[in-house]
Write a protein that holds these residues in place. Sequence first.
Motif, PDB file in Angstrom:
ATOM      1  N   PRO A 161       0.811  -1.224   0.000  1.00  0.00           N
ATOM      2  CA  PRO A 161       0.000   0.000   0.000  1.00  0.00           C
ATOM      3  C   PRO A 161       0.840   1.268   0.000  1.00  0.00           C
ATOM      4  CG  PRO A 161       0.038  -0.969   2.194  1.00  0.00           C
ATOM      5  CD  PRO A 161       0.743  -1.933   1.292  1.00  0.00           C
ATOM      6  N   GLU A 189      -3.965   3.124  -1.715  1.00  0.00           N
ATOM      7  CA  GLU A 189      -4.226   2.033  -2.647  1.00  0.00           C
ATOM      8  C   GLU A 189      -3.028   1.101  -2.697  1.00  0.00           C
ATOM      9  OE1 GLU A 189      -2.845   3.699  -6.978  1.00  0.00           O
ATOM     10  OE2 GLU A 189      -4.813   4.357  -6.279  1.00  0.00           O
ATOM     11  N   GLU A 212      -7.566  -9.313  -1.972  1.00  0.00           N
ATOM     12  CA  GLU A 212      -7.621  -7.960  -1.429  1.00  0.00           C
ATOM     13  C   GLU A 212      -8.905  -7.670  -0.666  1.00  0.00           C
ATOM     14  OE1 GLU A 212      -6.822  -5.070  -4.458  1.00  0.00           O
ATOM     15  OE2 GLU A 212      -5.335  -6.360  -5.456  1.00  0.00           O
ATOM     16  N   ASP A 213      -9.756  -8.681  -0.456  1.00  0.00           N
ATOM     17  CA  ASP A 213     -11.091  -8.439   0.080  1.00  0.00           C
ATOM     18  C   ASP A 213     -11.335  -9.024   1.455  1.00  0.00           C
ATOM     19  OD1 ASP A 213     -11.832  -7.076  -2.268  1.00  0.00           O
ATOM     20  OD2 ASP A 213     -12.256  -8.979  -3.274  1.00  0.00           O
ATOM     21  N   ASP A 215     -12.022  -9.063   5.251  1.00  0.00           N
ATOM     22  CA  ASP A 215     -12.515  -8.065   6.195  1.00  0.00           C
ATOM     23  C   ASP A 215     -11.696  -8.099   7.477  1.00  0.00           C
ATOM     24  OD1 ASP A 215     -13.418 -10.257   7.667  1.00  0.00           O
ATOM     25  OD2 ASP A 215     -15.495 -10.052   6.984  1.00  0.00           O
ATOM     26  N   GLU A 216     -12.005  -7.175   8.383  1.00  0.00           N
ATOM     27  CA  GLU A 216     -11.220  -7.030   9.613  1.00  0.00           C
ATOM     28  C   GLU A 216     -11.271  -8.280  10.475  1.00  0.00           C
ATOM     29  OE1 GLU A 216     -11.184  -6.417  13.956  1.00  0.00           O
ATOM     30  OE2 GLU A 216     -12.957  -6.611  12.678  1.00  0.00           O
ATOM     31  N   TRP A 417      -3.302  -6.636   4.738  1.00  0.00           N
ATOM     32  CA  TRP A 417      -4.022  -5.632   3.951  1.00  0.00           C
ATOM     33  C   TRP A 417      -5.429  -5.418   4.516  1.00  0.00           C
ATOM     34  CZ3 TRP A 417      -4.092  -1.432   1.604  1.00  0.00           C
ATOM     35  CH2 TRP A 417      -5.044  -1.064   0.650  1.00  0.00           C
ATOM     36  N   GLN A 421      -6.885  -1.791   5.595  1.00  0.00           N
ATOM     37  CA  GLN A 421      -8.142  -1.264   5.038  1.00  0.00           C
ATOM     38  C   GLN A 421      -9.153  -0.938   6.138  1.00  0.00           C
ATOM     39  OE1 GLN A 421      -9.481  -2.832   0.934  1.00  0.00           O
ATOM     40  NE2 GLN A 421      -8.677  -4.628   1.988  1.00  0.00           N
ATOM     41  N   TRP A 422      -9.196  -1.758   7.179  1.00  0.00           N
ATOM     42  CA  TRP A 422     -10.132  -1.505   8.284  1.00  0.00           C
ATOM     43  C   TRP A 422      -9.801  -0.173   8.963  1.00  0.00           C
ATOM     44  CZ3 TRP A 422     -14.683  -2.501  10.012  1.00  0.00           C
ATOM     45  CH2 TRP A 422     -15.008  -2.284  11.351  1.00  0.00           C
ATOM     46  N   ASP A 424      -8.322   2.303   7.602  1.00  0.00           N
ATOM     47  CA  ASP A 424      -8.673   3.363   6.657  1.00  0.00           C
ATOM     48  C   ASP A 424     -10.179   3.622   6.674  1.00  0.00           C
ATOM     49  OD1 ASP A 424      -8.118   5.217   4.556  1.00  0.00           O
ATOM     50  OD2 ASP A 424      -8.849   3.749   3.110  1.00  0.00           O
ATOM     51  N   ARG A 425     -10.976   2.567   6.718  1.00  0.00           N
ATOM     52  CA  ARG A 425     -12.436   2.736   6.731  1.00  0.00           C
ATOM     53  C   ARG A 425     -12.917   3.431   7.996  1.00  0.00           C
ATOM     54  NH1 ARG A 425     -12.360  -2.900   4.865  1.00  0.00           N
ATOM     55  NH2 ARG A 425     -12.679  -2.926   2.601  1.00  0.00           N
TER      56      ARG A 425
END
Length: 635
Positions: A161, A189, A212-213, A215-216, A417, A421-422, A424-425
Amino acid sequence: MSIHLDDDDFRHDHPGSGELAGGLATLREQAGLPATEDEALRVKCVKTKLPIHDVVRKVVSYMATGEYGLYLRGREIGTIDELTGEWKVMTPGRLRTWLPMQCGIMPVEGFEKKRNDKTDVVEWIPLYGELQLLQASSILESDDLRDRLPVVEHIHKVKLPVFRKALDAGINLLTGEPDDRRKSFRKMELLKQGYDKESKTFTLRGSLDYDEDWDEERSRLHLVKILQYFPWAENRSMAVQFSAMLTLFAARLFGGRSPMFMWNANLPGSGKSRLAQLCVHAVHGSAARAGFSYEDKNEVRKELDACAQAFGPYVFFDDLQRGKVRNEHLHRWLTAPDWSCRVMGTKELFHGPLYAATLMTGNELKLNDDLERRTLVIDLFSRTTARERVLPDDVLMLDEDFFADDAARSQVLSALWGLVQWWDRLGRPLTKEKLLDSFESWSRVVPSIVAAASLGNALAPFDAPDAGNVEGREMETLMKAIFRELVPARPADLPPEEDHVITVTLQAVVGVARRNRLFQDKLWTVEAVLETEGDKNGFKYKKPGGVHSDVPFGEEGDEPTPKGPDPLRTRQAEIWMNYSMRSWFGKYFKSKAASGRFWRAADREVFEVGARGGNDLSKVMIRRKPSLTETVPSK
């Protein structure tokens, strides 16, 4: 020797200027000949008989597009193996063959007229030439080339990232609603394969891919499953492990340096090397070890120099033997933004930026003050040996099979990742702990990601009794004991604006240390002191009522009496020091505690101990500072 433009070996698929075709057209027109199909070819060439500045200018115009994979990295010009990531310096000798064979850029001396047997048309055929070493050297030394080449600072073996300069749209990623907090956020990204100009990063083509998908919850549970059965001394250590893994994965998300990570174990076989290897393996595929020497500080410097010159992403000192880690080169390395050194075997100097994470493993390691504040310790405390340890059936072993399994590596990357992402969300919440000095940018990102995923507090205070900076923690314990045992209550008639000042002797301080069993390796225990009675320069008991009865402790004089559980004998042993003890402890206590430093007692009262620049090692002045009690932060 001549070559035909329609030979497959010399065709070039990249879009070009059509210089050769244009040159042929001009010659054809001058000769009054018809056009040939060769004029449609887009072939790049370099006329080797032109003046050197024209040769350089032409090659630079081709190379500056970035399409041929020639990059500037630090002061070096070179290429990257797109499958392995190996950086190879471009030399004049290599450039001579690399341009025609790898790039299809033809060195041309001139042209000759020749009739085509198939078409019966006269064509102008280029004569193959070659760059001379002087020309190749001039090209590589050209300031114009260095100014225009694409710059590579990082080589990634997997997609990692980065933050972009463009700002997010101000939308909450969890709810889809407008969020003013995100309006100033840089977009995050994963980099794609190949060269990325904005981040100055090359990601290997055909590198290991991952989902890439995640979840936390899936990410967190997977990482916990891998790590849950290691002998963590406390929860903070597991949080630091997560931080070490994210430090290498999310290295482009923070500026500056990261602290050193040290896996410290009480027994061999605790898994320290495997845990460190996990951090490196996920991102880089393997973990190269560096050597560390307690005796030769320059051996460590050589390892650091080599890492810096290779723009290495990490340096890994593995399996250090028990001892106290100190090295001034390592101290500077951990916070320096760049590094200078002599290139081994040459007179040239290297100077470049530092990005490397620093990892260290060992058993019963101790740190000095400088390293402690630059290090996060992962404390492993095994209560059984590795052979005696019984593991549950569902344990996921970090063995050679795990590290050889691309699927296992891919899952770790997906989980990391997922955590990023978590965070970031959630709006990239900041850790609630004080940022680590010298590593503020890192502290805002990595420990914050760990905390957001409910994986612990990596910045929580570390206080293991047998690891890290033991002497530093012992000194804090000693100071609290001194204030408790040697400092009397503040006189009731003392004006409130005045400091309460008392003086204590170094002997009394040693007595407090021995009663609390501190610094035993240097000051010994009371029992060890008593064992020296009767030895030359050993402990000597002063009988009450003797010629030295007015000096009850410490001076030489009467003959020793038979040993026994005598309270007076014990009191004298507590404060006894030989010459080496007195010299060492006097200097150590003065420099670490009694040089005008402020200390907080257990009841939060503040004391100033000693005076800066004082020379008396036999006694120390202690000032109770009531006005500072509520303003000096707790240590």
